[in-house]
Design an enzyme around this catalytic site. Sequence first.
Site, PDB file in Angstrom:
ATOM      1  N   LYS A   1      30.944  74.945  61.718  1.00  0.00           N
ATOM      2  CA  LYS A   1      32.259  75.606  61.862  1.00  0.00           C
ATOM      3  C   LYS A   1      32.251  76.931  61.082  1.00  0.00           C
ATOM      4  O   LYS A   1      31.218  77.592  61.045  1.00  0.00           O
ATOM      5  CB  LYS A   1      33.365  74.643  61.437  1.00  0.00           C
ATOM      6  CG  LYS A   1      33.251  73.283  62.155  1.00  0.00           C
ATOM      7  CD  LYS A   1      34.427  72.378  61.960  1.00  0.00           C
ATOM      8  CE  LYS A   1      34.187  71.079  62.737  1.00  0.00           C
ATOM      9  NZ  LYS A   1      35.308  70.159  62.691  1.00  0.00           N
TER      10      LYS A   1
ATOM     11  N   HIS B   1      35.133  72.557  72.046  1.00  0.00           N
ATOM     12  CA  HIS B   1      35.504  71.819  70.827  1.00  0.00           C
ATOM     13  C   HIS B   1      37.031  71.759  70.728  1.00  0.00           C
ATOM     14  O   HIS B   1      37.718  72.698  71.116  1.00  0.00           O
ATOM     15  CB  HIS B   1      34.912  72.505  69.598  1.00  0.00           C
ATOM     16  CG  HIS B   1      35.022  71.665  68.364  1.00  0.00           C
ATOM     17  ND1 HIS B   1      36.188  71.580  67.637  1.00  0.00           N
ATOM     18  CD2 HIS B   1      34.127  70.851  67.757  1.00  0.00           C
ATOM     19  CE1 HIS B   1      35.990  70.735  66.633  1.00  0.00           C
ATOM     20  NE2 HIS B   1      34.756  70.290  66.678  1.00  0.00           N
TER      21      HIS B   1
ATOM     22  N   GLU C   1      34.750  63.388  70.783  1.00  0.00           N
ATOM     23  CA  GLU C   1      35.302  63.616  69.449  1.00  0.00           C
ATOM     24  C   GLU C   1      36.808  63.356  69.474  1.00  0.00           C
ATOM     25  O   GLU C   1      37.587  64.254  69.836  1.00  0.00           O
ATOM     26  CB  GLU C   1      35.052  65.054  68.999  1.00  0.00           C
ATOM     27  CG  GLU C   1      33.595  65.414  68.854  1.00  0.00           C
ATOM     28  CD  GLU C   1      33.375  66.543  67.852  1.00  0.00           C
ATOM     29  OE1 GLU C   1      32.570  66.361  66.945  1.00  0.00           O
ATOM     30  OE2 GLU C   1      34.024  67.598  67.973  1.00  0.00           O
TER      31      GLU C   1
ATOM     32  N   GLU D   1      38.958  72.189  68.362  1.00  0.00           N
ATOM     33  CA  GLU D   1      39.555  73.308  67.617  1.00  0.00           C
ATOM     34  C   GLU D   1      39.689  74.544  68.503  1.00  0.00           C
ATOM     35  O   GLU D   1      40.621  75.336  68.343  1.00  0.00           O
ATOM     36  CB  GLU D   1      38.721  73.588  66.352  1.00  0.00           C
ATOM     37  CG  GLU D   1      38.906  72.479  65.323  1.00  0.00           C
ATOM     38  CD  GLU D   1      37.715  72.233  64.411  1.00  0.00           C
ATOM     39  OE1 GLU D   1      36.824  73.093  64.316  1.00  0.00           O
ATOM     40  OE2 GLU D   1      37.688  71.149  63.785  1.00  0.00           O
TER      41      GLU D   1
ATOM     42  N   GLY E   1      37.498  65.341  60.601  1.00  0.00           N
ATOM     43  CA  GLY E   1      37.822  65.785  59.246  1.00  0.00           C
ATOM     44  C   GLY E   1      38.816  64.901  58.508  1.00  0.00           C
ATOM     45  O   GLY E   1      39.329  65.289  57.457  1.00  0.00           O
TER      46      GLY E   1
ATOM     47  N   ASN F   1      27.672  70.762  63.193  1.00  0.00           N
ATOM     48  CA  ASN F   1      28.554  71.890  63.503  1.00  0.00           C
ATOM     49  C   ASN F   1      29.110  72.415  62.177  1.00  0.00           C
ATOM     50  O   ASN F   1      29.960  71.771  61.570  1.00  0.00           O
ATOM     51  CB  ASN F   1      29.688  71.397  64.418  1.00  0.00           C
ATOM     52  CG  ASN F   1      30.735  72.472  64.688  1.00  0.00           C
ATOM     53  OD1 ASN F   1      30.552  73.635  64.329  1.00  0.00           O
ATOM     54  ND2 ASN F   1      31.832  72.071  65.322  1.00  0.00           N
TER      55      ASN F   1
ATOM     56  N   SER G   1      34.213  62.435  61.656  1.00  0.00           N
ATOM     57  CA  SER G   1      34.039  61.708  60.390  1.00  0.00           C
ATOM     58  C   SER G   1      32.783  60.844  60.347  1.00  0.00           C
ATOM     59  O   SER G   1      32.787  59.772  59.740  1.00  0.00           O
ATOM     60  CB  SER G   1      35.286  60.870  60.077  1.00  0.00           C
ATOM     61  OG  SER G   1      36.403  61.717  59.852  1.00  0.00           O
TER      62      SER G   1
HETATM   63  P1  13P Z   1      33.811  66.051  60.883  1.00  0.00           P
HETATM   64  O1  13P Z   1      32.441  65.399  60.942  1.00  0.00           O
HETATM   65  O2  13P Z   1      33.984  66.918  59.681  1.00  0.00           O
HETATM   66  O3  13P Z   1      34.903  65.062  61.073  1.00  0.00           O
HETATM   67  O4  13P Z   1      33.882  67.070  62.129  1.00  0.00           O
HETATM   68  C1  13P Z   1      33.549  66.626  63.383  1.00  0.00           C
HETATM   69  C2  13P Z   1      33.477  67.790  64.289  1.00  0.00           C
HETATM   70  O5  13P Z   1      34.489  68.379  64.626  1.00  0.00           O
HETATM   71  C3  13P Z   1      32.145  68.199  64.754  1.00  0.00           C
HETATM   72  O6  13P Z   1      32.231  69.099  65.807  1.00  0.00           O
END
Ligand code: 13P
Length: 243
Positions: A11, A91, A158, A93, A164, A9, A203
Amino acid sequence: MPAKIVAGNWKMNGLHGSLNELIAISIAAKNLNCTTVICPPATLVWAAAQTQDIISVGGQDCHDKAIGAYTGEISAGMLADSGAKYVIVGHSERRSEYGETNSLVKRKATIAQASDLTPIICVGETLDERKAGRAIEIVLRDLTASVPGVSDFIVAYEPIWAIGTGLIPSIHDITEIHDALRNLLTDRFNLAGEKISLLYGGSVKSSNATEIFACINVNGALVGGASLTARDFIPIMHSLSNS
Ligand code: 13P
């Protein structure tokens, strides 16, 4: 057995130059024993799908309506028309910054399926919920209310506090959640529920991928930061292929 899938992803990262990373990733994916998906920003979906035919391309979100006066939005049909095969929905976010609810996520997943996209439905608990011992309850509640009526989807667990941050749950905790997700899906969809791929996200790096993929009900990963470069992503792809 569920398909083994590693999805990146990107983003809100990536310009046309980033397609070089995607090409390098696709070359590496050629002989692997897993499916590789990259979800670039919507501006790159078409070009990403054109550059190669080894890995699959996905969107990061879609609207819950097929068409209409929704300025700035992108429909599932548009993503499919641009060459996408998958779309991430729900997601954290999107849930936290745009107020997306389980019922909206379910509608997005449903229209994605109707548009020949496989939705990747995300669920995960906050750190407070984890500390309060409510992680399983939260993810089961959210998944129950987010899944469409047809079992053609992927689930990504997740934990919000792992995204992150460089933190991941213990292998015991990942196993516990994924086993609970699998039970929920087999209760709901019977045999078809055993075939739904369950991805872990948050992560994931080359240094922790192998132990995560060793969990029985972890069928792959949804990767953020480490999917942005071929150098970081390819070792994760190899770990899954060899798992
Ligand atoms: P990270 O791998 O950067 O922690 O992000 C995970 C994520 O949100 C994938 O959708």
